[in-house]
Design a protein around this motif. Structure first.
Motif, PDB file in Angstrom:
ATOM      1  N   ARG A 198      41.223  39.978  39.561  1.00  0.00           N
ATOM      2  CA  ARG A 198      41.659  38.656  39.123  1.00  0.00           C
ATOM      3  C   ARG A 198      40.715  38.000  38.114  1.00  0.00           C
ATOM      4  NH1 ARG A 198      45.453  37.931  42.990  1.00  0.00           N
ATOM      5  NH2 ARG A 198      46.024  35.880  42.196  1.00  0.00           N
ATOM      6  N   SER A 199      39.501  38.540  37.994  1.00  0.00           N
ATOM      7  CA  SER A 199      38.543  37.905  37.086  1.00  0.00           C
ATOM      8  C   SER A 199      37.447  38.896  36.719  1.00  0.00           C
ATOM      9  CB  SER A 199      37.916  36.674  37.748  1.00  0.00           C
ATOM     10  OG  SER A 199      36.901  37.053  38.663  1.00  0.00           O
ATOM     11  N   GLN A 200      36.507  38.457  35.908  1.00  0.00           N
ATOM     12  CA  GLN A 200      35.360  39.285  35.551  1.00  0.00           C
ATOM     13  C   GLN A 200      34.394  39.452  36.717  1.00  0.00           C
ATOM     14  OE1 GLN A 200      33.518  37.869  31.939  1.00  0.00           O
ATOM     15  NE2 GLN A 200      35.491  37.622  30.892  1.00  0.00           N
TER      16      GLN A 200
ATOM     17  N   ASP B   3      38.745  31.321  31.128  1.00  0.00           N
ATOM     18  CA  ASP B   3      38.343  32.374  30.213  1.00  0.00           C
ATOM     19  C   ASP B   3      37.653  33.543  30.914  1.00  0.00           C
ATOM     20  OD1 ASP B   3      36.316  30.243  30.481  1.00  0.00           O
ATOM     21  OD2 ASP B   3      35.071  31.579  29.292  1.00  0.00           O
ATOM     22  N   LYS B   4      37.328  33.386  32.201  1.00  0.00           N
ATOM     23  CA  LYS B   4      36.760  34.482  32.969  1.00  0.00           C
ATOM     24  C   LYS B   4      37.803  35.161  33.857  1.00  0.00           C
ATOM     25  CE  LYS B   4      32.654  33.544  31.411  1.00  0.00           C
ATOM     26  NZ  LYS B   4      32.066  34.405  30.341  1.00  0.00           N
ATOM     27  N   ARG B   5      39.018  34.653  33.857  1.00  0.00           N
ATOM     28  CA  ARG B   5      40.083  35.222  34.675  1.00  0.00           C
ATOM     29  C   ARG B   5      40.767  36.374  33.953  1.00  0.00           C
ATOM     30  NH1 ARG B   5      43.216  29.708  36.755  1.00  0.00           N
ATOM     31  NH2 ARG B   5      41.322  28.569  37.400  1.00  0.00           N
ATOM     32  N   VAL B   6      41.412  37.216  34.742  1.00  0.00           N
ATOM     33  CA  VAL B   6      42.281  38.260  34.205  1.00  0.00           C
ATOM     34  C   VAL B   6      43.710  37.751  34.328  1.00  0.00           C
ATOM     35  CG1 VAL B   6      43.128  40.603  34.484  1.00  0.00           C
ATOM     36  CG2 VAL B   6      40.693  40.099  34.821  1.00  0.00           C
ATOM     37  N   PRO B   7      44.409  37.545  33.221  1.00  0.00           N
ATOM     38  CA  PRO B   7      45.790  37.038  33.307  1.00  0.00           C
ATOM     39  C   PRO B   7      46.679  37.992  34.105  1.00  0.00           C
ATOM     40  CG  PRO B   7      44.959  36.908  31.053  1.00  0.00           C
ATOM     41  CD  PRO B   7      43.983  37.744  31.834  1.00  0.00           C
ATOM     42  N   LEU B   8      47.501  37.414  34.955  1.00  0.00           N
ATOM     43  CA  LEU B   8      48.384  38.210  35.794  1.00  0.00           C
ATOM     44  C   LEU B   8      49.815  37.720  35.646  1.00  0.00           C
ATOM     45  CD1 LEU B   8      46.337  38.245  39.127  1.00  0.00           C
ATOM     46  CD2 LEU B   8      46.447  40.072  37.438  1.00  0.00           C
ATOM     47  N   ASP B   9      50.753  38.628  35.805  1.00  0.00           N
ATOM     48  CA  ASP B   9      52.151  38.237  35.933  1.00  0.00           C
ATOM     49  C   ASP B   9      52.743  38.985  37.129  1.00  0.00           C
ATOM     50  OD1 ASP B   9      52.774  40.844  35.083  1.00  0.00           O
ATOM     51  OD2 ASP B   9      52.930  40.223  32.990  1.00  0.00           O
ATOM     52  N   ALA B  10      54.009  38.805  37.361  1.00  0.00           N
ATOM     53  CA  ALA B  10      54.642  39.371  38.555  1.00  0.00           C
ATOM     54  C   ALA B  10      54.508  40.894  38.595  1.00  0.00           C
ATOM     55  CB  ALA B  10      56.115  38.970  38.608  1.00  0.00           C
ATOM     56  N   SER B  11      54.562  41.532  37.436  1.00  0.00           N
ATOM     57  CA  SER B  11      54.479  42.993  37.416  1.00  0.00           C
ATOM     58  C   SER B  11      53.099  43.486  37.845  1.00  0.00           C
ATOM     59  CB  SER B  11      54.805  43.523  36.010  1.00  0.00           C
ATOM     60  OG  SER B  11      53.854  43.032  35.064  1.00  0.00           O
TER      61      SER B  11
ATOM     62  N   THR C  54      36.092  36.234  43.699  1.00  0.00           N
ATOM     63  CA  THR C  54      37.230  35.419  43.263  1.00  0.00           C
ATOM     64  C   THR C  54      38.328  35.508  44.304  1.00  0.00           C
ATOM     65  OG1 THR C  54      36.694  35.854  40.942  1.00  0.00           O
ATOM     66  CG2 THR C  54      38.905  35.015  41.420  1.00  0.00           C
ATOM     67  N   HIS C  55      38.621  34.375  44.934  1.00  0.00           N
ATOM     68  CA  HIS C  55      39.645  34.368  45.982  1.00  0.00           C
ATOM     69  C   HIS C  55      41.028  34.489  45.350  1.00  0.00           C
ATOM     70  CE1 HIS C  55      40.925  34.206  49.979  1.00  0.00           C
ATOM     71  NE2 HIS C  55      40.498  33.018  50.371  1.00  0.00           N
ATOM     72  N   VAL C  56      42.024  34.656  46.184  1.00  0.00           N
ATOM     73  CA  VAL C  56      43.375  34.929  45.717  1.00  0.00           C
ATOM     74  C   VAL C  56      43.935  33.783  44.873  1.00  0.00           C
ATOM     75  CG1 VAL C  56      44.512  34.003  47.782  1.00  0.00           C
ATOM     76  CG2 VAL C  56      45.594  35.862  46.503  1.00  0.00           C
ATOM     77  N   ASP C  57      43.404  32.560  45.044  1.00  0.00           N
ATOM     78  CA  ASP C  57      43.844  31.411  44.250  1.00  0.00           C
ATOM     79  C   ASP C  57      42.856  31.089  43.129  1.00  0.00           C
ATOM     80  OD1 ASP C  57      41.764  30.565  45.826  1.00  0.00           O
ATOM     81  OD2 ASP C  57      42.730  28.706  46.484  1.00  0.00           O
ATOM     82  N   TYR C  58      41.997  32.032  42.776  1.00  0.00           N
ATOM     83  CA  TYR C  58      40.974  31.909  41.728  1.00  0.00           C
ATOM     84  C   TYR C  58      39.839  30.959  42.112  1.00  0.00           C
ATOM     85  CZ  TYR C  58      44.156  34.378  38.582  1.00  0.00           C
ATOM     86  OH  TYR C  58      44.978  35.318  38.011  1.00  0.00           O
ATOM     87  N   SER C  59      39.686  30.654  43.373  1.00  0.00           N
ATOM     88  CA  SER C  59      38.607  29.755  43.804  1.00  0.00           C
ATOM     89  C   SER C  59      37.395  30.560  44.253  1.00  0.00           C
ATOM     90  CB  SER C  59      39.091  28.856  44.946  1.00  0.00           C
ATOM     91  OG  SER C  59      39.333  29.617  46.120  1.00  0.00           O
ATOM     92  N   ALA C  60      36.265  29.865  44.391  1.00  0.00           N
ATOM     93  CA  ALA C  60      35.031  30.494  44.855  1.00  0.00           C
ATOM     94  C   ALA C  60      34.144  29.423  45.470  1.00  0.00           C
ATOM     95  CB  ALA C  60      34.308  31.185  43.705  1.00  0.00           C
ATOM     96  N   ARG C  61      33.445  29.782  46.556  1.00  0.00           N
ATOM     97  CA  ARG C  61      32.496  28.871  47.208  1.00  0.00           C
ATOM     98  C   ARG C  61      31.131  29.123  46.574  1.00  0.00           C
ATOM     99  NH1 ARG C  61      32.034  30.343  53.016  1.00  0.00           N
ATOM    100  NH2 ARG C  61      30.129  31.433  52.445  1.00  0.00           N
ATOM    101  N   VAL C  62      30.728  28.238  45.682  1.00  0.00           N
ATOM    102  CA  VAL C  62      29.641  28.507  44.749  1.00  0.00           C
ATOM    103  C   VAL C  62      28.292  28.053  45.299  1.00  0.00           C
ATOM    104  CG1 VAL C  62      28.798  28.059  42.413  1.00  0.00           C
ATOM    105  CG2 VAL C  62      31.267  28.243  42.833  1.00  0.00           C
TER     106      VAL C  62
END
Length: 616
Positions: free
Chosen positions: A513-515, A489-497, A520-528
């Protein structure tokens, strides 16, 4: 009882001091000498530990060294004999160093200790632990657990590369070992070398590069390089490596499997290197997960502690946490060789002197990692005046208010507070902070402040109470050693375009990619890193005020240094770094410095400062 632990002579020299079994001080030598991974005898770190606690050298009951040099020399000889005559080149290079500096290390240690203070019979006070026992002790004894299994993974100690230990009460016993040359750490280092980064310092770059790639080489790694058993034990195929017999990590046979020679450090990163990084990361995670599952099955333990250099692979740690083979994890924040100094002291206290241990089940014994030197306001003011700095003196509420405002305004903020952290992570004492909401902050900090590769991700610090609202993490992570995904719910939805054909690093730098895009890394991960009021004091209050201003409880927290420089230790280090890069504001305890108010930095001074470090 006072016990001084020491690691030295290989890399990441450090000192740690225990008083009656409590960790009271610890520091790495590199912070004082400004030599990255300094391996020399830790005179400065020892002095720091003694001064921080008001301890005289004569009050030290024991000095514990973190490994056994003769066993390492035995490995060198046996490896040469096993691979003779192919190993002669590396043997010829290593032998003079061993004979001159390392073989007679007890005598060297005694000489150095006499220079700390003469007139003391240090010989009667000197103890030696084993390398992996020191690592295991550093992980188990400060943990909050009454009992735990301990997994240690690194390049190599004396002989051991992977070990499984069991801790119960004050007892700690190593149960199983995997020996050199079969090493998960050295396998990862081989790919560090092959992708063009420095061994023993660039492994975290490989981990950060991995999300840009696909693990298309993982099957080849398992087919040719490593045989992984179901319980996680493994053997390497030494035909593809050169670390036993030569002066490189890999060889021509390795090159043939993966499509060419190693990348030169100055060459551009390509998708091939990204895929190689993703592949070795995937294989490493498989080994770690299988090892952990095997340990859980064999021991029945619900708690697991980790140490050794591989324990700094926070992506694998995050997957291990989510795997659920153990109910609770605890990770030593100084998991590498620096932490061996602490582990050696703990071995001396609990195992050699048979002193009891009392875990509280909640808070660990590392004091938030804040174990290094700190500076009083009058000392900071004296040093800033000597440097010609222009500053304001504010009270606590004003410091918090001004710092939060600077972050909300998009400023890069140097933050120097309290005792320096022990271990490789900046945890809010020697940090550079930024606004995680800013789409441009990741690029700005990497290129204009840190002078480092643009692909490198930044870590989020988040208020502990708000962490589950932003990240898929249901446990504390005060030492920034767990990777978790940003909540959907904190991500920004993305598609190919949205990607528009972007590849590689551009997917991170040019796509929101997110709020909190800056962390936010390219795979939506983060070292918290989770930040709480008990451990983090003014840092917590700053973040709380930032949330009040912006509604966001997340900021960037990265180490206070430029690329390849050790994290700053003193006010002078902080001021020089501040003046040499595009940082906007510096807060040193109760002093605030604004870049535009400082004397114009002379370009030759900036160039001299940056020339000390590997900025190519």
């Amino acid at each position: 009882m006072k016990i001084l632990g020491i690691s030295a002579y290989y890399h990441d020299a450090a000192a740690a001091l225990l008083i009656d079994g409590q960790v009271v001080a610890a520091a790495q030598e590199e912070r004082f000498t400004r030599k990255k991974h300094d391996s020399s005898f830790p005179h400065h770190a020892i002095r720091s530990c003694l001064e921080a606690t008001g301890t005289r050298a004569s009050e030290i009951d024991y000095v514990a060294f973190y490994d056994k040099p003769f066993l390492k020399f035995e490995r060198l000889l046996e490896t040469y004999l096993a691979f003779a005559p192919r190993g002669f080149a590396s043997f010829r290079t290593a032998l003079p160093v061993w004979v001159k500096d390392k073989l007679f290390q007890r005598a060297n240690l005694l000489t150095e200790l006499k220079s700390v203070q003469s007139g003391i019979d240090w010989d009667k006070r000197l103890l030696f632990s084993e390398h992996h026992l020191s690592h295991a002790a550093s992980a188990y004894y400060p943990s909050p657990f009454e009992s735990a299994a301990v997994l240690t993974m690194d390049g190599v100690g004396e002989w051991t590369t992977t070990s499984i230990a069991l801790g119960r009460g004050r007892e700690l016993r190593v149960m199983k070992e995997i020996h050199f040359p079969h090493s998960l750490g050295l396998l990862y280092s081989a790919f560090t070398y092959y992708t063009g980064f420095k061994v023993n310092s660039g492994e975290y770059k490989v981990m950060g590069l991995a999300p840009y790639g696909e693990p298309r080489f993982a099957a080849l790694i398992k087919q040719h390089l490593i045989d992984i058993k179901e319980d996680g034990s493994f053997r390497l195929n030494l035909e593809y490596f050169d670390y036993c017999t030569g002066l490189r990590m890999t060889n021509a046979k390795f090159d043939a499997v993966f499509g060419g020679p190693a990348r030169k450090p100055e060459d551009r990163l390509t998708q091939r290197e990204m895929d190689l990084a993703a592949s070795i990361q995937a294989v490493t995670e498989e080994v770690v997960l299988k090892l952990a599952r095997g340990i859980a099955k064999d021991t029945g333990e619900k708690n697991l502690c980790l140490a050794g250099g591989v324990a700094l692979n926070c992506v694998a740690n995050g997957k291990l946490l989510r795997d659920g083979s153990f109910e609770r994890l605890w990770l030593q924040p100084a998991a590498g060789d620096a932490g061996g100094a602490l582990g050696a002291a703990l071995v001396g206290y609990h195992l050699f002197n048979k002193k009891g241990r009392h875990a509280n089940g909640a808070m660990d014994g590392m004091r938030g990692g804040y174990l290094g030197p700190q500076f009083a306001n009058d000392e900071i003011q004296r040093r800033l005046n000597a440097a010609g700095a222009v500053f304001e003196v504010l009270d606590d509420a004003q410091i918090v208010q001004e710092s939060a405002k600077a972050l909300a305004d998009g400023k890069a903020l140097g933050w120097f507070q309290g005792r320096m952290e022990f271990g490789p992570r900046a945890l809010g004492a020697r940090s550079i902070l930024g606004d995680a909401r800013s789409p441009s902050m990741q690029k700005q900090l990497n290129l204009k402040v840190k002078y480092r590769e643009s692909f490198r991700p930044f870590a989020p610090a988040v208020l502990a109470e708000d962490a589950p609202k932003y990240f898929q993490l249901d446990t504390e992570s005060p030492y920034m050693l767990l990777v978790a995904d940003v909540r959907p719910d904190k991500r920004v939805p993305l598609d190919a375009s949205d990607l528009g054909g972007l590849t590689g690093v551009d997917r991170l730098l040019k796509v929101v990619r997110s709020q909190v895009p800056a962390v936010t890394h390219v795979d939506y991960s983060a070292r918290v890193q989770t930040v709480d009021p008990e451990r983090h004091g003014r840092f917590y209050r700053l973040m709380k005020r930032f949330k009040d201003k912006t509604g966001c409880p997340v900021i960037i927290n990265t180490s206070f240094n430029v690329r390849s420089e050790p994290i700053v230790c003193s006010p002078e280090h902080a001021y020089r770094c501040f003046m040499a890069c595009n940082m906007d504001v510096l807060v040193l305890e109760d002093f605030v410095l604004y870049k535009e108010e400082q004397p114009k930095a002379k370009q030759h001074e900036i160039d001299e400062y940056l020339a000390q470090f590997d900025l190519d």
